[in-house]
Write a protein that holds these residues in place. Structure first.
Motif, PDB file in Angstrom:
ATOM      1  N   UNK A  21     -25.694  -1.180  -0.072  1.00 15.31           N
ATOM      2  CA  UNK A  21     -23.494  -0.960  -0.197  1.00 15.31           C
ATOM      3  C   UNK A  21     -23.020   0.320  -1.366  1.00 15.31           C
ATOM      4  N   UNK A  22     -22.516   0.282  -2.158  1.00 17.54           N
ATOM      5  CA  UNK A  22     -22.017   0.296  -2.830  1.00 17.54           C
ATOM      6  C   UNK A  22     -20.496   0.273  -2.985  1.00 17.54           C
ATOM      7  N   UNK A  23     -19.941  -0.428  -3.589  1.00 15.29           N
ATOM      8  CA  UNK A  23     -18.410  -1.270  -3.915  1.00 15.29           C
ATOM      9  C   UNK A  23     -17.680  -0.239  -5.158  1.00 15.29           C
ATOM     10  N   UNK A  24     -16.531   0.273  -5.098  1.00 15.20           N
ATOM     11  CA  UNK A  24     -15.766   0.887  -5.992  1.00 15.20           C
ATOM     12  C   UNK A  24     -14.727   0.360  -6.566  1.00 15.20           C
ATOM     13  N   UNK A  25     -14.664  -0.982  -7.350  1.00 14.03           N
ATOM     14  CA  UNK A  25     -12.952  -2.007  -7.785  1.00 14.03           C
ATOM     15  C   UNK A  25     -14.302  -3.201  -7.046  1.00 14.03           C
ATOM     16  N   UNK A  26     -14.505  -3.711  -8.346  1.00  9.18           N
ATOM     17  CA  UNK A  26     -14.877  -5.415  -7.661  1.00  9.18           C
ATOM     18  C   UNK A  26     -13.679  -6.727  -8.065  1.00  9.18           C
ATOM     19  N   UNK A  27     -12.308  -6.638  -8.502  1.00  9.53           N
ATOM     20  CA  UNK A  27     -12.006  -7.306  -9.226  1.00  9.53           C
ATOM     21  C   UNK A  27     -12.746  -8.966  -9.126  1.00  9.53           C
ATOM     22  N   UNK A  29     -14.364   2.131  -1.255  1.00  8.02           N
ATOM     23  CA  UNK A  29     -13.664   2.590  -2.158  1.00  8.02           C
ATOM     24  C   UNK A  29     -12.330   1.789  -2.554  1.00  8.02           C
ATOM     25  N   UNK A  30     -11.987   1.494  -3.344  1.00  9.21           N
ATOM     26  CA  UNK A  30     -11.209  -0.034  -3.699  1.00  9.21           C
ATOM     27  C   UNK A  30     -10.507  -0.241  -4.786  1.00  9.21           C
ATOM     28  N   UNK A  31     -10.930   1.065  -6.507  1.00 14.25           N
ATOM     29  CA  UNK A  31     -10.653   1.386  -7.228  1.00 14.25           C
ATOM     30  C   UNK A  31      -9.043   1.951  -7.316  1.00 14.25           C
ATOM     31  N   UNK A  32      -8.694   2.160  -8.947  1.00 11.05           N
ATOM     32  CA  UNK A  32      -8.001   3.419  -8.612  1.00 11.05           C
ATOM     33  C   UNK A  32      -7.295   4.163  -8.361  1.00 11.05           C
ATOM     34  N   UNK A  33      -6.202   4.431  -7.011  1.00  9.44           N
ATOM     35  CA  UNK A  33      -5.862   4.828  -7.045  1.00  9.44           C
ATOM     36  C   UNK A  33      -6.079   6.191  -6.874  1.00  9.44           C
ATOM     37  N   UNK A  69     -12.255   2.672   2.992  1.00 11.33           N
ATOM     38  CA  UNK A  69     -11.733   2.968   1.572  1.00 11.33           C
ATOM     39  C   UNK A  69      -9.863   2.465   2.268  1.00 11.33           C
ATOM     40  N   UNK A  70      -9.263   1.006   1.004  1.00  9.72           N
ATOM     41  CA  UNK A  70      -8.841  -0.129   0.916  1.00  9.72           C
ATOM     42  C   UNK A  70      -7.329   1.007   0.274  1.00  9.72           C
ATOM     43  N   UNK A  71      -6.437   0.345   0.545  1.00 14.36           N
ATOM     44  CA  UNK A  71      -4.897   0.897   0.311  1.00 14.36           C
ATOM     45  C   UNK A  71      -4.553   2.242   0.919  1.00 14.36           C
ATOM     46  N   UNK A  72      -5.010   2.789   2.385  1.00 17.06           N
ATOM     47  CA  UNK A  72      -4.540   4.026   2.109  1.00 17.06           C
ATOM     48  C   UNK A  72      -2.845   4.476   3.241  1.00 17.06           C
ATOM     49  N   UNK A  73      -1.641   3.348   3.156  1.00 16.07           N
ATOM     50  CA  UNK A  73      -1.273   3.079   3.762  1.00 16.07           C
ATOM     51  C   UNK A  73       0.174   3.028   3.185  1.00 16.07           C
ATOM     52  N   UNK A  74       0.159   2.037   2.073  1.00 16.49           N
ATOM     53  CA  UNK A  74       1.058   1.640   0.977  1.00 16.49           C
ATOM     54  C   UNK A  74       2.358   1.738   2.191  1.00 16.49           C
ATOM     55  N   UNK A  75       2.250   0.175   2.750  1.00 15.85           N
ATOM     56  CA  UNK A  75       3.672   0.199   3.394  1.00 15.85           C
ATOM     57  C   UNK A  75       3.698   1.592   3.532  1.00 15.85           C
ATOM     58  N   UNK A  85       2.345  -3.315   4.595  1.00 15.77           N
ATOM     59  CA  UNK A  85       1.401  -2.754   5.652  1.00 15.77           C
ATOM     60  C   UNK A  85       0.565  -2.256   4.284  1.00 15.77           C
ATOM     61  N   UNK A  86      -0.435  -2.200   4.944  1.00 15.69           N
ATOM     62  CA  UNK A  86      -1.391  -0.996   3.934  1.00 15.69           C
ATOM     63  C   UNK A  86      -2.769  -0.801   5.126  1.00 15.69           C
ATOM     64  N   UNK A  87      -3.906   0.124   4.877  1.00 15.63           N
ATOM     65  CA  UNK A  87      -4.222   0.162   5.462  1.00 15.63           C
ATOM     66  C   UNK A  87      -5.767   0.338   5.091  1.00 15.63           C
ATOM     67  N   UNK A  88      -6.810   0.833   5.873  1.00 21.61           N
ATOM     68  CA  UNK A  88      -8.073   0.227   5.734  1.00 21.61           C
ATOM     69  C   UNK A  88      -8.278   2.586   5.976  1.00 21.61           C
TER      70      UNK A  88
END
Ligand code: SAH
Ligand code: DHB
Ligand code: MG
Length: 225
Positions: free
Chosen positions: A65-71, A142-146, A168-174, A215-218
């Protein structure tokens, strides 16, 4: 910006799902506490979304697995649990403080041996990985800088194989992505990514809404055979 608030009912439903399907877990809870104490923003995936990532990794039999954005390593812990002892997560993070906190969290959870943290700018590291002929990943998250999402997608396509998943995370942004007028660079970056994901003939993809504070999205995409 979209100032519509999500209906309270959605939060009740999300809580209900979490209570039933995501039992409290001291490993995850401590990781979130440590991240908060270190002053990291609480922008990790939600517990239900973590469980979804875990299931997608398991369902697809992902091993690499490759993750981009660890926090602080919260989503990493879900993915690392899913790939099992013989699996491997490579995760990219630019912020040294995050690397420190996440390493400690993963160590405590006995997951660090499955995780390789690469510290630096994801875009630079990804281009190196492509140049160096890195073996393909089964799943990319994918979950780093948008604003860079669209470039990350290009790299993800180079670093996967037929059947791999690209998430990818954050694809809906309310819902800001659905507003007709031009948004800020985050919203515009996500819009560009979503369009590219939808239009790429090598992918089959969908976005699913996720209940967070807003609300956000995957995004879920599969590289075609
Ligand atoms: N996946 C995590 C959340 C990641 S938040 C979870 O759900 O638990 C986004 C992370 O991306 C932040 O830690 C931020 O420092 C990192 N980031 C932002 N820009 C980056 C870049 N150019 N390269 C690598 N990491 C980056
Ligand atoms: C935010 C949320 C995220 O999941 C992320 O990866 C980056 C930023 C946010 O809400 O600001
Ligand atoms: Mg995110």
């Amino acid at each position: 910006m979209n100032d519509k608030a999500p209906a309270p009912l959605l939060h009740d439903i999300d809580d209900y799902i979490e209570r039933l399907f995501v039992p409290r877990d001291s490993g995850f809870e401590q990781a979130l506490r440590e991240a908060a104490e270190a002053g990291l923003p609480a922008i990790q995936v939600s517990p239900n979304q973590g469980k979804l990532l875990y299931l997608l990794a398991k369902l697809s039999g992902a091993h690499r697995v490759l993750e981009i954005g660890l926090l602080g390593g919260y989503s990493t812990m879900w993915l690392a649990r899913a790939v099992g002892k013989s699996g491997r997560i490579v995760t990219l993070e630019i912020d040294e403080r995050c690397v420190r906190v996440a390493r400690k969290n993963l160590q405590r959870a006995k997951l660090l041996s499955r995780v390789e943290i690469r510290h630096g700018n994801a875009w630079v590291i990804l281009q190196q990985m492509v140049r160096n002929g890195e073996p393909p990943f089964d799943l990319v998250f994918i979950d780093a800088d948008k604003p860079s999402y669209s470039s990350y997608l290009d790299c993800a396509l180079e670093l996967t194989r037929p059947g791999s998943l690209i998430l990818a995370d954050n694809v809906i942004r309310n819902g800001d992505i659905a507003l007709p007028r031009k948004g800020d660079e985050v919203v515009e970056g996500i819009k560009k990514f979503n369009k590219k994901l939808a239009a790429n003939p090598k992918l089959e993809a969908i976005l699913i809404p996720v209940v967070r504070q807003k609300i956000d999205g995957l995004a879920i995409a599969r590289v075609k055979d």
